[in-house]
Design a protein around this motif. Structure first.
Motif, PDB file in Angstrom:
ATOM      1  N   ASP A 118       0.850  -1.197   0.000  1.00 21.15           N
ATOM      2  CA  ASP A 118       0.000   0.000   0.000  1.00 21.15           C
ATOM      3  C   ASP A 118       0.884   1.244   0.000  1.00 21.15           C
ATOM      4  N   LEU A 119       1.557   1.444  -1.115  1.00 22.34           N
ATOM      5  CA  LEU A 119       2.534   2.530  -1.214  1.00 22.34           C
ATOM      6  C   LEU A 119       1.873   3.896  -1.169  1.00 22.34           C
ATOM      7  N   GLN A 120       0.633   3.972  -1.613  1.00 19.48           N
ATOM      8  CA  GLN A 120      -0.038   5.271  -1.625  1.00 19.48           C
ATOM      9  C   GLN A 120      -0.260   5.792  -0.215  1.00 19.48           C
ATOM     10  N   SER A 121      -0.742   4.941   0.671  1.00 19.19           N
ATOM     11  CA  SER A 121      -0.967   5.403   2.044  1.00 19.19           C
ATOM     12  C   SER A 121       0.347   5.639   2.779  1.00 19.19           C
ATOM     13  N   MET A 122       1.399   4.928   2.397  1.00 17.14           N
ATOM     14  CA  MET A 122       2.688   5.043   3.073  1.00 17.14           C
ATOM     15  C   MET A 122       3.477   6.267   2.612  1.00 17.14           C
ATOM     16  N   PHE A 123       3.342   6.636   1.327  1.00 23.34           N
ATOM     17  CA  PHE A 123       4.276   7.613   0.757  1.00 23.34           C
ATOM     18  C   PHE A 123       3.634   8.742  -0.039  1.00 23.34           C
ATOM     19  N   GLN A 124       2.316   8.823  -0.102  1.00 23.72           N
ATOM     20  CA  GLN A 124       1.698   9.809  -0.981  1.00 23.72           C
ATOM     21  C   GLN A 124       2.032  11.251  -0.600  1.00 23.72           C
ATOM     22  N   ASP A 125       2.357  11.492   0.678  1.00 24.13           N
ATOM     23  CA  ASP A 125       2.646  12.858   1.118  1.00 24.13           C
ATOM     24  C   ASP A 125       4.084  13.294   0.837  1.00 24.13           C
ATOM     25  N   VAL A 126       4.901  12.436   0.231  1.00 22.71           N
ATOM     26  CA  VAL A 126       6.315  12.768   0.007  1.00 22.71           C
ATOM     27  C   VAL A 126       6.432  13.922  -0.989  1.00 22.71           C
ATOM     28  N   CYS A 159      15.742  13.329  -0.485  1.00 24.50           N
ATOM     29  CA  CYS A 159      17.131  13.731  -0.259  1.00 24.50           C
ATOM     30  C   CYS A 159      17.997  12.480  -0.309  1.00 24.50           C
ATOM     31  N   MET A 160      19.059  12.535  -1.096  1.00 21.83           N
ATOM     32  CA  MET A 160      19.894  11.365  -1.316  1.00 21.83           C
ATOM     33  C   MET A 160      21.351  11.691  -1.040  1.00 21.83           C
ATOM     34  N   GLY A 161      22.088  10.703  -0.549  1.00 26.04           N
ATOM     35  CA  GLY A 161      23.515  10.848  -0.295  1.00 26.04           C
ATOM     36  C   GLY A 161      24.163   9.481  -0.272  1.00 26.04           C
ATOM     37  N   GLY A 162      25.475   9.459  -0.367  1.00 25.46           N
ATOM     38  CA  GLY A 162      26.170   8.190  -0.526  1.00 25.46           C
ATOM     39  C   GLY A 162      26.064   7.239   0.647  1.00 25.46           C
ATOM     40  N   LYS A 188      11.912   7.891   6.347  1.00 27.03           N
ATOM     41  CA  LYS A 188      10.860   8.862   6.045  1.00 27.03           C
ATOM     42  C   LYS A 188      10.642   9.770   7.248  1.00 27.03           C
ATOM     43  N   ALA A 189      10.922  11.062   7.063  1.00 27.54           N
ATOM     44  CA  ALA A 189      10.699  12.080   8.093  1.00 27.54           C
ATOM     45  C   ALA A 189       9.649  13.042   7.568  1.00 27.54           C
ATOM     46  N   GLY A 190       8.399  12.836   7.967  1.00 27.92           N
ATOM     47  CA  GLY A 190       7.320  13.652   7.431  1.00 27.92           C
ATOM     48  C   GLY A 190       7.237  13.517   5.926  1.00 27.92           C
ATOM     49  N   PRO A 191       7.266  14.642   5.182  1.00 22.06           N
ATOM     50  CA  PRO A 191       7.150  14.580   3.725  1.00 22.06           C
ATOM     51  C   PRO A 191       8.479  14.354   3.008  1.00 22.06           C
ATOM     52  N   VAL A 192       9.487  13.881   3.743  1.00 14.92           N
ATOM     53  CA  VAL A 192      10.833  13.760   3.176  1.00 14.92           C
ATOM     54  C   VAL A 192      11.312  12.315   3.238  1.00 14.92           C
ATOM     55  N   LEU A 193      11.798  11.799   2.097  1.00 13.51           N
ATOM     56  CA  LEU A 193      12.525  10.539   2.068  1.00 13.51           C
ATOM     57  C   LEU A 193      14.016  10.849   2.102  1.00 13.51           C
ATOM     58  N   SER A 194      14.736  10.167   2.967  1.00 18.10           N
ATOM     59  CA  SER A 194      16.185  10.310   3.069  1.00 18.10           C
ATOM     60  C   SER A 194      16.795   8.968   2.677  1.00 18.10           C
ATOM     61  N   VAL A 195      17.504   8.934   1.543  1.00 17.57           N
ATOM     62  CA  VAL A 195      17.887   7.673   0.907  1.00 17.57           C
ATOM     63  C   VAL A 195      19.389   7.649   0.628  1.00 17.57           C
ATOM     64  N   SER A 196      20.048   6.541   0.957  1.00 14.30           N
ATOM     65  CA  SER A 196      21.456   6.373   0.582  1.00 14.30           C
ATOM     66  C   SER A 196      21.528   5.831  -0.844  1.00 14.30           C
ATOM     67  N   HIS A 197      22.565   6.222  -1.579  1.00 14.39           N
ATOM     68  CA  HIS A 197      22.687   5.751  -2.964  1.00 14.39           C
ATOM     69  C   HIS A 197      24.021   5.082  -3.271  1.00 14.39           C
ATOM     70  N   GLY A 198      24.893   4.916  -2.272  1.00 13.99           N
ATOM     71  CA  GLY A 198      26.172   4.284  -2.542  1.00 13.99           C
ATOM     72  C   GLY A 198      27.123   5.208  -3.282  1.00 13.99           C
ATOM     73  N   VAL A 216       7.468  17.417  -6.598  1.00 11.45           N
ATOM     74  CA  VAL A 216       8.472  16.661  -5.847  1.00 11.45           C
ATOM     75  C   VAL A 216       9.848  17.251  -6.174  1.00 11.45           C
ATOM     76  N   ILE A 217      10.657  17.472  -5.137  1.00 12.86           N
ATOM     77  CA  ILE A 217      12.001  18.035  -5.312  1.00 12.86           C
ATOM     78  C   ILE A 217      13.025  17.018  -4.824  1.00 12.86           C
ATOM     79  N   PHE A 218      14.013  16.727  -5.660  1.00 14.46           N
ATOM     80  CA  PHE A 218      15.094  15.805  -5.321  1.00 14.46           C
ATOM     81  C   PHE A 218      16.359  16.616  -5.028  1.00 14.46           C
ATOM     82  N   ILE A 219      17.025  16.299  -3.919  1.00 15.72           N
ATOM     83  CA  ILE A 219      18.263  16.992  -3.549  1.00 15.72           C
ATOM     84  C   ILE A 219      19.318  15.955  -3.185  1.00 15.72           C
ATOM     85  N   ARG A 220      20.466  16.026  -3.852  1.00 11.26           N
ATOM     86  CA  ARG A 220      21.592  15.174  -3.457  1.00 11.26           C
ATOM     87  C   ARG A 220      22.478  15.948  -2.496  1.00 11.26           C
TER      88      ARG A 220
END
Length: 301
Positions: free
Chosen positions: A28-36, A40-43, A86-96, A122-126
């Motif tokens: 159920d990705l919509q209920s989990m992530f629709q507010d994103v 933000c991504m980093g190594g 997931k911190a509120g409307p923000v995904l914080s993701v590692s990318h290697g 949606v705004i993506f920031i590395r």
């Protein structure tokens, strides 16, 4: 200006397995992530965990943050490849490290947002570290135009045996706002061009890799050309792929990296751990201020 997120692939569907981030299209990705609204991504996984925790506090621990036993949950931890919080409307993701690793997780994060119906603004920031060119260590470099290793302003995407030049650029409004946030915080930052390379040693003109078939003079001539003729202020390994993929998905993107050294003066990072932690924290503060300002301006609902 609104940006309407879209993926041009008729093959996407409910059977899709997002293998590397431990999710599927059947969840159920919509209920989990629709507010994103921000990705933000980093190594490093540790960097993105720290950023998520810092941002969660900054935003007042929103109810939509994903937690387990009071701590932010590593949503992708079970897959063993990347970390995602997931911190509120923000995904914080590692990318290697590097564009190959980045492209795998970015593909799946983009598909995650597609299935979650995050189709607008949606705004993506590395957030990263880099070698500076002509800037003092500790300076935050906000990317204007990314260049590849041959100093072309494109990402060379290989598909079906063909090399396809993909346009790569960052969002002017976002980079200006990031610079304004840094000025308001008293944190040194510049907007400049960035060179993204395919490896850390020869690709970045270092002399201390396992192999080297050029001289120190050759190295300096190339780095000075990049800096003086093209305005390259830093070197890292992801910005062309990152911005090109965001452009294809029609989402705004920005890249902000702390400069760990000035490559016109030295090849080896000799900054202390304390200095590097401080510079990383400053990049967190700038991006968090940008997100907070955006939330307060009611861009995020």
């Amino acid at each position: 200006m609104n940006s309407h997120f879209q993926l041009d692939n008729p093959n996407l569907g409910k059977e899709d397995i997002l293998y590397h981030i431990g999710l599927t299209a059947k969840d159920d990705l919509q209920s989990m992530f629709q507010d994103v609204k921000f990705v933000c991504m980093g190594g490093k996984p540790s960097r993105m965990q720290k950023f998520a925790a810092y941002l969660d506090d900054k935003l007042g621990k929103p109810k939509t943050s994903r937690r387990e036993k009071g701590e932010l949950l590593d949503i992708s931890g079970s897959a063993g490849r990347y970390s995602m919080y997931k911190a509120g409307p923000v995904l914080s993701v590692s990318h290697g490290i590097g564009q190959a690793s980045l492209s795998v997780v970015l593909n799946e994060v983009l598909k995650l947002l597609h299935y979650a119906k995050c189709n607008k603004d949606v705004i993506f920031i590395r957030i990263g570290s880099s070698g500076g060119l002509g800037v003092e260590p500790g300076t935050l470099v906000i990317t204007d135009q990314p260049y590849n290793s041959t100093l072309e302003p494109v990402f060379l995407h290989i598909s079906l045996g063909r090399s396809i030049p993909r346009p790569c650029s960052t969002c002017p409004d976002t980079r200006r706002e990031l610079l304004n946030c840094s000025k308001n915080l008293g944190i040194p930052a510049v907007i400049g061009n960035t060179m993204a390379t395919d490896d850390f040693f020869e690709g970045q003109c270092r002399l201390d890799g396992a192999f080297c078939d050029y001289s120190d003079e050759d190295k300096m001539n190339f780095l000075k050309r990049a800096n003086q003729e093209l305005g390259v202020k830093n070197i890292e390994m992801e910005s062309t792929c990152f911005s090109a993929m965001c452009n294809r998905a029609n989402v705004k993107s920005a890249v902000i990296c702390s400069a760990l050294l000035n490559r016109l003066q030295q090849d080896v990072v000799d900054a202390t751990v304390q200095d590097m932690d401080k510079w990383q924290q400053q990049s967190f503060e700038v991006v968090a201020a940008f997100i907070s300002n955006t939330v307060n301006d009611n861009v995020v609902s």
